[in-house]
Design a protein around this motif. Structure first.
Motif, PDB file in Angstrom:
ATOM      1  N   THR A   1      -6.050 -49.425  -2.488  1.00  0.00           N
ATOM      2  CA  THR A   1      -5.881 -50.057  -3.796  1.00  0.00           C
ATOM      3  C   THR A   1      -6.110 -49.077  -4.939  1.00  0.00           C
ATOM      4  O   THR A   1      -6.034 -49.461  -6.108  1.00  0.00           O
ATOM      5  CB  THR A   1      -6.857 -51.237  -3.936  1.00  0.00           C
ATOM      6  N   GLY A   2      -6.400 -47.830  -4.605  1.00  0.00           N
ATOM      7  CA  GLY A   2      -6.646 -46.821  -5.624  1.00  0.00           C
ATOM      8  C   GLY A   2      -5.548 -45.776  -5.630  1.00  0.00           C
ATOM      9  O   GLY A   2      -4.358 -46.094  -5.571  1.00  0.00           O
ATOM     10  N   LEU A   3      -5.943 -44.512  -5.657  1.00  0.00           N
ATOM     11  CA  LEU A   3      -4.983 -43.414  -5.751  1.00  0.00           C
ATOM     12  C   LEU A   3      -4.447 -42.971  -4.398  1.00  0.00           C
ATOM     13  O   LEU A   3      -3.499 -42.187  -4.345  1.00  0.00           O
ATOM     14  CB  LEU A   3      -5.647 -42.212  -6.440  1.00  0.00           C
TER      15      LEU A   3
ATOM     16  N   ALA B   1      -6.309 -42.979   6.537  1.00  0.00           N
ATOM     17  CA  ALA B   1      -6.339 -42.820   7.994  1.00  0.00           C
ATOM     18  C   ALA B   1      -6.620 -41.370   8.362  1.00  0.00           C
ATOM     19  O   ALA B   1      -7.426 -41.079   9.256  1.00  0.00           O
ATOM     20  CB  ALA B   1      -5.013 -43.277   8.592  1.00  0.00           C
ATOM     21  N   GLU B   2      -5.971 -40.455   7.661  1.00  0.00           N
ATOM     22  CA  GLU B   2      -6.190 -39.033   7.931  1.00  0.00           C
ATOM     23  C   GLU B   2      -7.637 -38.635   7.652  1.00  0.00           C
ATOM     24  O   GLU B   2      -8.210 -37.787   8.344  1.00  0.00           O
ATOM     25  CB  GLU B   2      -5.244 -38.191   7.077  1.00  0.00           C
ATOM     26  N   ALA B   3      -8.244 -39.274   6.656  1.00  0.00           N
ATOM     27  CA  ALA B   3      -9.641 -38.982   6.334  1.00  0.00           C
ATOM     28  C   ALA B   3     -10.597 -39.511   7.397  1.00  0.00           C
ATOM     29  O   ALA B   3     -11.749 -39.080   7.459  1.00  0.00           O
ATOM     30  CB  ALA B   3      -9.994 -39.582   4.979  1.00  0.00           C
ATOM     31  N   GLY B   4     -10.116 -40.469   8.218  1.00  0.00           N
ATOM     32  CA  GLY B   4     -10.941 -40.958   9.317  1.00  0.00           C
ATOM     33  C   GLY B   4     -11.481 -42.362   9.166  1.00  0.00           C
ATOM     34  O   GLY B   4     -12.429 -42.742   9.867  1.00  0.00           O
ATOM     35  N   ALA B   5     -10.887 -43.173   8.271  1.00  0.00           N
ATOM     36  CA  ALA B   5     -11.345 -44.561   8.127  1.00  0.00           C
ATOM     37  C   ALA B   5     -11.208 -45.301   9.453  1.00  0.00           C
ATOM     38  O   ALA B   5     -10.245 -45.105  10.197  1.00  0.00           O
ATOM     39  CB  ALA B   5     -10.540 -45.270   7.043  1.00  0.00           C
ATOM     40  N   ASP B   6     -12.174 -46.167   9.752  1.00  0.00           N
ATOM     41  CA  ASP B   6     -12.179 -46.905  11.020  1.00  0.00           C
ATOM     42  C   ASP B   6     -11.237 -48.098  11.006  1.00  0.00           C
ATOM     43  O   ASP B   6     -10.767 -48.541  12.055  1.00  0.00           O
ATOM     44  CB  ASP B   6     -13.598 -47.392  11.316  1.00  0.00           C
ATOM     45  N   ALA B   7     -10.995 -48.657   9.828  1.00  0.00           N
ATOM     46  CA  ALA B   7     -10.057 -49.771   9.665  1.00  0.00           C
ATOM     47  C   ALA B   7      -9.354 -49.571   8.334  1.00  0.00           C
ATOM     48  O   ALA B   7      -9.895 -48.939   7.422  1.00  0.00           O
ATOM     49  CB  ALA B   7     -10.784 -51.111   9.701  1.00  0.00           C
ATOM     50  N   LEU B   8      -8.145 -50.115   8.225  1.00  0.00           N
ATOM     51  CA  LEU B   8      -7.317 -49.859   7.048  1.00  0.00           C
ATOM     52  C   LEU B   8      -6.726 -51.157   6.512  1.00  0.00           C
ATOM     53  O   LEU B   8      -6.297 -52.016   7.280  1.00  0.00           O
ATOM     54  CB  LEU B   8      -6.183 -48.894   7.403  1.00  0.00           C
ATOM     55  N   LEU B   9      -6.708 -51.269   5.188  1.00  0.00           N
ATOM     56  CA  LEU B   9      -6.113 -52.418   4.517  1.00  0.00           C
ATOM     57  C   LEU B   9      -5.253 -51.914   3.367  1.00  0.00           C
ATOM     58  O   LEU B   9      -5.632 -50.969   2.668  1.00  0.00           O
ATOM     59  CB  LEU B   9      -7.196 -53.340   3.953  1.00  0.00           C
ATOM     60  N   GLU B  10      -4.120 -52.561   3.160  1.00  0.00           N
ATOM     61  CA  GLU B  10      -3.294 -52.220   2.000  1.00  0.00           C
ATOM     62  C   GLU B  10      -3.970 -52.687   0.712  1.00  0.00           C
ATOM     63  O   GLU B  10      -3.873 -52.050  -0.329  1.00  0.00           O
ATOM     64  CB  GLU B  10      -1.911 -52.867   2.120  1.00  0.00           C
ATOM     65  N   ASP B  11      -4.655 -53.833   0.784  1.00  0.00           N
ATOM     66  CA  ASP B  11      -5.316 -54.420  -0.379  1.00  0.00           C
ATOM     67  C   ASP B  11      -6.297 -55.470   0.122  1.00  0.00           C
ATOM     68  O   ASP B  11      -6.541 -55.578   1.329  1.00  0.00           O
ATOM     69  CB  ASP B  11      -4.292 -55.030  -1.348  1.00  0.00           C
ATOM     70  N   LEU B  12      -6.851 -56.257  -0.805  1.00  0.00           N
ATOM     71  CA  LEU B  12      -7.830 -57.288  -0.443  1.00  0.00           C
ATOM     72  C   LEU B  12      -7.243 -58.692  -0.499  1.00  0.00           C
ATOM     73  O   LEU B  12      -7.985 -59.678  -0.406  1.00  0.00           O
ATOM     74  CB  LEU B  12      -9.037 -57.207  -1.384  1.00  0.00           C
TER      75      LEU B  12
END
Length: 242
Positions: A202-204, A211-222
C-alpha cells in the motif's frame, strides 16, 4: 500495571503507508524542525521512507554541517513534534486512513489472544498525531506498548522493545510477534527482531519487492479483511532472530 491476558500474538502495525497516507504533508515537518532548531533553512534533507524520525533528523543535521548531531537531537525532536502538530489540519485535509485499516484493526481485536500495537519510525507524539488525524487512535491499539522512533534510531531494535513492553504489561511473553508493514525496511526490522512479517503493498513498494525482501505473507492492500486475518493469524512458528 500488569494486565494478565492470554497473549498468543503481538501484532505490530507500521503507520505510514500501511495504516495512513499523510498526503505528503508529514515530511514538511523536518525542514521546519531544522530551521527552528538551528535558526537557518536546511540546504539538504535525507531519505525518509521506512526510516525512523531519529535517523532522518540526525542525518539532516549531519548533512548540514553539524558534526555532533546527537547534541542537537533533543531540541530537534521537540521541534519536529511541534511542527507536525501544527501541520495536522493540512494532513487531515490531504491525507486519509488507508482503505480497510479500521476494519482490519477491529477484526484482529476480536480474535482470541491478539494484542495490537505499533512499530513505527515516528516519534511517539507524531504517531499519535497521525493516527488521531484519521480516527485510528483507537483502544484496540495499545499505544503504550508500541515501539517508536523516539526509542531508538535503529528500526531493527524496535521489535524487541515492543515485545518487552507487552510482556511487562500482560505478565507473559507473546508466543508470536507479527509485524505488518509496507517497506523492505519494515521486513528487515521484523526479521531482526524475530517477528513474522506481513508485507502490504500500500506504499511505495509492490508485492514483488516485499517478497524479495523476505516477507512471510503478502497482501496487495487491507481491503479484504478475511485475507488480512489469514495472513496475520497463520500458525507458522515465529522466525528466529537474524
Amino acid at each position: 500495571m500488569v494486565t494478565r491476558l492470554r497473549t498468543v500474538r503481538l501484532v505490530l502495525w507500521d503507520i505510514d503507508g500501511t495504516l495512513v497516507d499523510s498526503g505528503g504533508v508529514a515530511p514538511d515537518a523536518f525542514p521546519l524542525a531544522f530551521e527552528r532548531t538551528v535558526g537557518r533553512p536546511a540546504a539538504e534533507l535525507a531519505a525518509m521512507s521506512g526510516r525512523t524520525d531519529q535517523a532522518i533528523g540526525l542525518e539532516i543535521l549531519e548533512r548540514n554541517g553539524f558534526e555532533e548531531p546527537e547534541r542537537l537531537w533533543p531540541d530537534f525532536a521537540r521541534a519536529l513534534a511541534e511542527a507536525l502538530a501544527e501541520l495536522e489540519p493540512a494532513m487531515r485535509e490531504r491525507g486519509r486512513a488507508l482503505p480497510g485499516a479500521r476494519e482490519a484493526i477491529a477484526a484482529l481485536a476480536a480474535a482470541d489472544g491478539v494484542v495490537q500495537s505499533l512499530l513505527t519510525g515516528n516519534l511517539k507524539p507524531n504517531a499519535a498525531v497521525k493516527l488521531g488525524a484519521f480516527g485510528l487512535l483507537v483502544p484496540e491499539l495499545d499505544f503504550e506498548i508500541g515501539a517508536y522512533g523516539s526509542d531508538d534510531r535503529d528500526r531493527d531494535a524496535l521489535v524487541s522493545i515492543a515485545r518487552e513492553r507487552a510482556t511487562a504489561r500482560h505478565g507473559q511473553a507473546p508466543e508470536q510477534t507479527v509485524l505488518i508493514g509496507d517497506t523492505p525496511l519494515d521486513v528487515a526490522a521484523g526479521q531482526a527482531g524475530g517477528a513474522r512479517v506481513v508485507g502490504v503493498a500500500t506504499g511505495l513498494y509492490d508485492v514483488a519487492a516485499l517478497a524479495e525482501a523476505g516477507a512471510d505473507a503478502l497482501l496487495e492492500d487491507l481491503l479484504d479483511t478475511e485475507a488480512v486475518m489469514v495472513a496475520v493469524l497463520a500458525s507458522a512458528e515465529e522466525a528466529a532472530p537474524a
